[in-house]
Every structure is written in structure tokens, then in C-alpha cells.
Design an enzyme around this catalytic site. Structure first.
Site, short mmCIF file in Angstrom:
data_model
loop_
_atom_site.label_atom_id
_atom_site.label_comp_id
_atom_site.label_asym_id
_atom_site.label_seq_id
_atom_site.Cartn_x
_atom_site.Cartn_y
_atom_site.Cartn_z
N ARG A 121 0.82 -1.24 0.00
CA ARG A 121 0.00 0.00 0.00
C ARG A 121 0.84 1.28 0.00
O ARG A 121 0.38 2.34 0.41
CB ARG A 121 -0.98 0.03 1.19
N LYS A 143 3.51 12.02 -10.21
CA LYS A 143 2.57 11.27 -11.05
C LYS A 143 3.23 9.96 -11.43
O LYS A 143 4.33 9.96 -12.00
CB LYS A 143 2.22 12.05 -12.32
N GLU A 185 10.12 19.89 -23.75
CA GLU A 185 9.50 20.16 -22.44
C GLU A 185 10.19 21.34 -21.74
O GLU A 185 9.55 22.08 -20.98
CB GLU A 185 9.56 18.91 -21.53
N LYS A 227 8.60 23.43 -12.16
CA LYS A 227 7.68 22.32 -11.90
C LYS A 227 7.43 22.16 -10.40
O LYS A 227 6.30 21.93 -9.97
CB LYS A 227 8.22 21.01 -12.51
N GLU A 237 -3.50 18.54 -9.43
CA GLU A 237 -3.99 19.14 -10.68
C GLU A 237 -5.46 19.53 -10.62
O GLU A 237 -6.28 19.11 -11.44
CB GLU A 237 -3.72 18.18 -11.86
N ARG A 241 -1.74 23.28 -12.02
CA ARG A 241 -0.83 22.27 -12.60
C ARG A 241 -1.11 22.01 -14.08
O ARG A 241 -0.22 21.58 -14.82
CB ARG A 241 -0.89 20.97 -11.78
N ASN A 245 0.54 21.23 -19.05
CA ASN A 245 0.04 20.49 -20.22
C ASN A 245 0.01 21.35 -21.48
O ASN A 245 -0.60 20.98 -22.48
CB ASN A 245 -1.38 19.96 -19.94
N HIS A 248 0.13 19.91 -24.91
CA HIS A 248 -0.10 18.47 -24.74
C HIS A 248 -1.46 18.01 -25.24
O HIS A 248 -1.61 16.85 -25.58
CB HIS A 248 0.08 18.08 -23.27
N HIS A 252 -1.13 15.09 -27.50
CA HIS A 252 -1.68 13.76 -27.19
C HIS A 252 -2.55 13.26 -28.33
O HIS A 252 -2.54 12.06 -28.64
CB HIS A 252 -2.52 13.81 -25.91
N HIS A 265 7.34 11.59 -27.72
CA HIS A 265 6.41 12.46 -26.99
C HIS A 265 6.76 13.94 -27.16
O HIS A 265 5.90 14.76 -27.50
CB HIS A 265 6.39 12.05 -25.52
P1 NAD Z 1 11.93 6.32 -21.87
O1 NAD Z 1 11.98 6.07 -20.43
O2 NAD Z 1 11.32 5.27 -22.72
O3 NAD Z 1 13.41 6.63 -22.40
C1 NAD Z 1 13.65 6.82 -23.77
C2 NAD Z 1 14.73 5.87 -24.28
O4 NAD Z 1 16.00 6.30 -23.82
C3 NAD Z 1 14.57 4.42 -23.83
O5 NAD Z 1 14.92 3.57 -24.88
C4 NAD Z 1 15.61 4.31 -22.71
O6 NAD Z 1 16.05 2.97 -22.53
C5 NAD Z 1 16.68 5.20 -23.19
N1 NAD Z 1 17.53 5.82 -22.17
C6 NAD Z 1 17.14 6.35 -20.99
N2 NAD Z 1 18.17 6.97 -20.39
C7 NAD Z 1 19.24 6.78 -21.18
C8 NAD Z 1 20.59 7.20 -21.10
N3 NAD Z 1 21.03 7.98 -20.12
N4 NAD Z 1 21.44 6.81 -22.09
C9 NAD Z 1 20.99 6.07 -23.14
N5 NAD Z 1 19.71 5.68 -23.28
C10 NAD Z 1 18.85 6.04 -22.31
O7 NAD Z 1 11.13 7.67 -22.23
P2 NAD Z 1 11.18 9.18 -21.71
O8 NAD Z 1 11.11 10.02 -22.90
O9 NAD Z 1 12.23 9.40 -20.70
O10 NAD Z 1 9.79 9.29 -20.92
C11 NAD Z 1 8.55 9.14 -21.56
C12 NAD Z 1 7.56 8.58 -20.57
O11 NAD Z 1 7.47 9.51 -19.48
C13 NAD Z 1 6.16 8.44 -21.11
O12 NAD Z 1 5.65 7.19 -20.71
C14 NAD Z 1 5.39 9.56 -20.43
O13 NAD Z 1 4.03 9.23 -20.23
C15 NAD Z 1 6.12 9.69 -19.14
N6 NAD Z 1 6.00 11.02 -18.50
C16 NAD Z 1 5.56 11.05 -17.23
C17 NAD Z 1 5.45 12.28 -16.60
C18 NAD Z 1 5.04 12.32 -15.16
O14 NAD Z 1 4.77 13.42 -14.65
N7 NAD Z 1 5.00 11.21 -14.47
C19 NAD Z 1 5.78 13.45 -17.26
C20 NAD Z 1 6.26 13.37 -18.56
C21 NAD Z 1 6.36 12.13 -19.20
N1 GLY Z 2 3.82 16.32 -16.88
C1 GLY Z 2 2.74 17.11 -16.36
C2 GLY Z 2 2.60 16.99 -14.89
O1 GLY Z 2 3.40 16.40 -14.21
O2 GLY Z 2 1.64 17.49 -14.36
#
Ligand code: NAD
Ligand code: GLY
Length: 360
Positions: A121, A143, A185, A227, A237, A241, A245, A248, A252, A265
């Protein structure tokens, strides 16, 4: 190295940023009184390139790291991973007082964070982001979650990390396309909240794209400050917050119609920012000079601002399905100048359609 604080009372946490910030991990694990096994959750790419240095850092805190690896990529961000990670936690003997380390980009960060939110939990976790997206966005703010076949990020929880450790050195191995996409971003943060950050990005394209870590420090730090300030005011949000977006809602829609297979993305967000600027122009909110500056800045980082094949009707339909749309009207964040945005909840579909046409 610099340390910021996300001010959420007793759930607040430090965000360490710098070239060798990973050195903070043993001290953070000691502060959290981590004992026994610490699960280090990451994806296969990051495990291969950076796993050992993080495991070594955990060991130096006098605890035993257990490496939990998921496949790399968005397709792996599924509920099944939560069961797998929780199974690994149980086998390693983690309990309610244990700590998880989420190492990698936004995908392992979101998945490991949700596993930590769900296990027993809710147990504590530390974010160690390794992509620009994760360092300036996903690791801060709590998030967490996974995708469902019917919608991205539709299963999840707000679960704040106990610390965020942003070591810029990880960026050295990041593929260039991932770097540029993540910078969308950062540009977004400039447009929504900080004209000086935006100007800095305009003036430092070359060293930033060359991954000069001194040049990257300011944009990463400012993004985290922006942020953290937004999340401190509106964690769940309910209002403010939503400014994060910006770009976005359109983005999206574009990701959904391309089944997440054409644009990263950040690239979809860049197209979305261009559409949002076109919308702001139609509304008489933004002058052409500011819209042109945003476009030029995105382009200078190699980000797309036009997509001739954009399927306007399908994208609009996908946007209406997006969880951020409300019945009857479309909701957007629009800039009225570089460094400031406003919420609009009353945008007729035809205006959104015209904004998408401008991107095509
Ligand atoms: P990701 O985690 O898939 O990383 C992108 C690629 O880079 C992957 O192939 C990974 O293996 C590789 N990689 C990571 N670090 C590396 C490094 N230092 N050297 C070499 N390769 C590396 O994607 P991302 O773009 O980091 O994140 C996208 C995800 O984040 C989406 O799922 C999105 O929904 C989420 N997201 C969440 C929030 C949130 O607030 N929680 C905000 C924005 C995005
Ligand atoms: N990536 C948008 C948020 O964290 O609210």
C-alpha cells in the site's frame, strides 16, 4: 551541485541536480534509513549502460541492491510490470520500510513509482532520472502509472518520491533524438513561466545540443524549479498544474492517431505547441513575433513544427477522447506572451480544427 526542495510539508523532498549528483545517493539512503535490500528498477538499456554505477552507489550505503529490469520502451509500460516488480520485491524480502530506486527515463520512472505506490500500500522511492524528459518533468511531481490498451497513463497514483537525484552525466549517453525531444518540455517551461529561460535556450542551442553539461545545468534546474513550484501549489492538478500540459492536448491527439509510432512524446508536444500558438493567434492573445520566436526556438533544436500528413479530423476526435477534454467544449492552455499562459475552457471545435490545419 544544487539542491532544490519541493515544498509539500512532511511529504516534501530534495531535488539534487548536478554533474555528479549520484554521489548523493548513499546519503539519501542513509537519511531514509534504508535497510536490507533496495530494489533498483530500470529498463534493459539503462541497466546495461548505467546499472553497475548505481548498484555500486547503493552498496556503498551498506545495503544490498536488487536489480529489477523491465524491457525498454513505451509498450512495456503495462500493468503486468507492476505485478512483476512487486513479485521481485517480495522475493528480495522488501517490506513496508524498504526503499525503491527508480532509475531511467519516464517509462521506468512511472512504472517503478507506481510499483512503489502499490507495494504494501505504498513504500518510499527515490527517482534517478536519466533522460531529459525525466530530469525536467516526470521525476518531479509524483505522477506515477502505466498505460491501458484504451488510453495512455490511465492507471496510476499520485505518489511523491522521497528524493530526486538528477545527475547530468547520464545525459552523455542519451541518443540525440531523445535529447532534442526532451528539450521540447524545457522550451515549454520557458513559454509557460519564464521568458529568461526561453531567451537562454534561444542563445545556447549549440552547447546544449552538444550536451555541454555546464550549458544544460540552468535549463534543467529552472525546469525543476518551475515544476516544483507548480506542484507545491497544486499537487493533484485541480487548477494551476494544468499549465504544464501546454501543447499536450494537441500533442496527445497527434500521438494517439499515430499510435505512438511516428513521433517521440516531445516531438508531438512541439507540434502541439505550434498548434497552441496558432490558436492563441486566432484568439488575438499572442502576437506574431512571439509565435515566430516559439517556432524558431523549436526548430533550432531540430523539433518538428509542421506535419503535412496531419489527419485533422482524426486528431480532433482523439483530443475529444483525451481525459483532459470536457463535454461540449475543448480546454486549452494558451500563451499570451513568452513566459505566461492562460487557461481557456471555451474553445469551439472549429477553432481547434483551424489550429491543427495551421500545423499541416
Ligand atoms: P523512456 O523512459 O522510454 O526513455 C527513452 C529511451 O531512452 C529508452 O529507450 C531508454 O532505454 C533510453 N535511455 C534512458 N536513459 C538513457 C541514457 N542515459 N542513455 C541512453 N539511453 C537512455 O522515455 P522518456 O522520454 O524518458 O519518458 C517518456 C515517458 O514519461 C512516457 O511514458 C510519459 O508518459 C512519461 N512522463 C511522465 C510524466 C510524469 O509526470 N509522471 C511526465 C512526462 C512524461
Ligand atoms: N507532466 C505534467 C505533470 O506532471 O503534471
Amino acid at each position: 551541485m544544487e539542491t532544490l526542495t519541493l515544498a509539500l510539508g512532511d511529504r516534501g523532498y530534495p531535488i539534487h541536480i548536478g554533474e555528479h549528483a549520484l554521489r548523493q545517493l548513499p546519503a539519501e539512503l542513509a537519511r531514509l534509513e534504508a535497510r536490507g535490500a533496495v530494489a533498483v528498477c530500470t529498463d534493459a538499456n539503462v541497466a546495461r549502460i548505467h546499472g553497475e554505477s548505481v548498484l555500486e552507489s547503493v552498496r556503498s550505503a551498506g545495503v544490498t541492491p536488487v536489480l529489477c529490469v523491465m524491457p525498454a520502451g513505451e509498450e512495456a509500460k503495462q500493468l503486468a510490470r507492476i505485478e512483476e516488480f512487486c513479485g521481485m520485491f517480495l522475493e528480495a524480502g522488501l517490506d513496508r520500510s524498504s526503499v525503491v530506486v527508480a532509475l531511467g527515463g519516464g517509462v521506468p520512472g512511472d512504472v517503478a513509482g507506481f510499483a512503489a505506490a502499490s507495494f504494501m500500500r505504498g513504500i518510499r522511492f527515490v527517482q534517478i532520472p536519466t533522460t531529459i524528459v525525466a530530469q525536467v518533468d516526470s521525476s518531479v511531481g509524483g505522477k506515477t502509472g502505466v498505460n491501458h490498451a484504451l488510453g495512455k497513463n490511465t492507471i496510476g497514483a499520485f505518489h511523491q518520491p522521497s528524493a530526486v537525484i538528477i545527475d547530468l552525466t547520464f545525459l552523455k549517453t542519451l541518443p540525440d533524438r531523445e535529447l532534442r525531444a526532451g528539450l521540447a518540455e524545457v522550451i515549454k517551461h520557458g513559454v509557460i513561466a519564464d521568458a529568461a529561460l526561453f531567451e537562454y535556450l534561444e542563445c545556447h542551442v549549440e552547447p546544449i545540443l552538444a550536451k555541454d553539461l555546464d550549458a544544460l545545468m540552468l535549463p534543467v534546474r529552472r525546469s525543476c524549479e518551475i515544476k516544483a513550484a507548480v506542484v507545491a501549489e497544486d499537487e493533484k492538478e485541480h487548477g494551476l498544474r494544468a499549465i504544464l500540459n501546454y501543447g499536450h492536448t494537441f500533442g496527445h491527439g497527434i500521438e494517439a492517431v499515430t499510435r505512438y509510432g511516428v513521433f517521440l512524446h516531445g516531438e508531438a508536444v512541439a507540434l502541439g505547441m505550434e498548434a497552441a500558438a496558432s490558436l492563441a493567434r486566432q484568439l488575438g492573445l499572442l502576437d506574431e513575433e512571439a509565435a515566430a520566436r516559439q517556432r524558431a526556438c523549436l526548430e533550432s533544436y531540430g523539433l518538428p513544427v509542421r506535419w503535412p500528413e496531419l489527419p485533422v479530423d482524426e486528431t480532433l476526435a482523439a483530443m475529444k477522447h483525451d481525459k483532459k477534454a470536457r463535454a461540449g467544449t475543448l480546454k486549452f492552455i494558451v500563451a499570451d506572451r513568452i513566459g505566461h499562459v492562460v487557461h481557456r475552457t471555451d474553445i469551439p471545435e472549429e477553432q481547434a480544427r483551424a489550429a491543427l490545419l495551421a500545423v499541416r
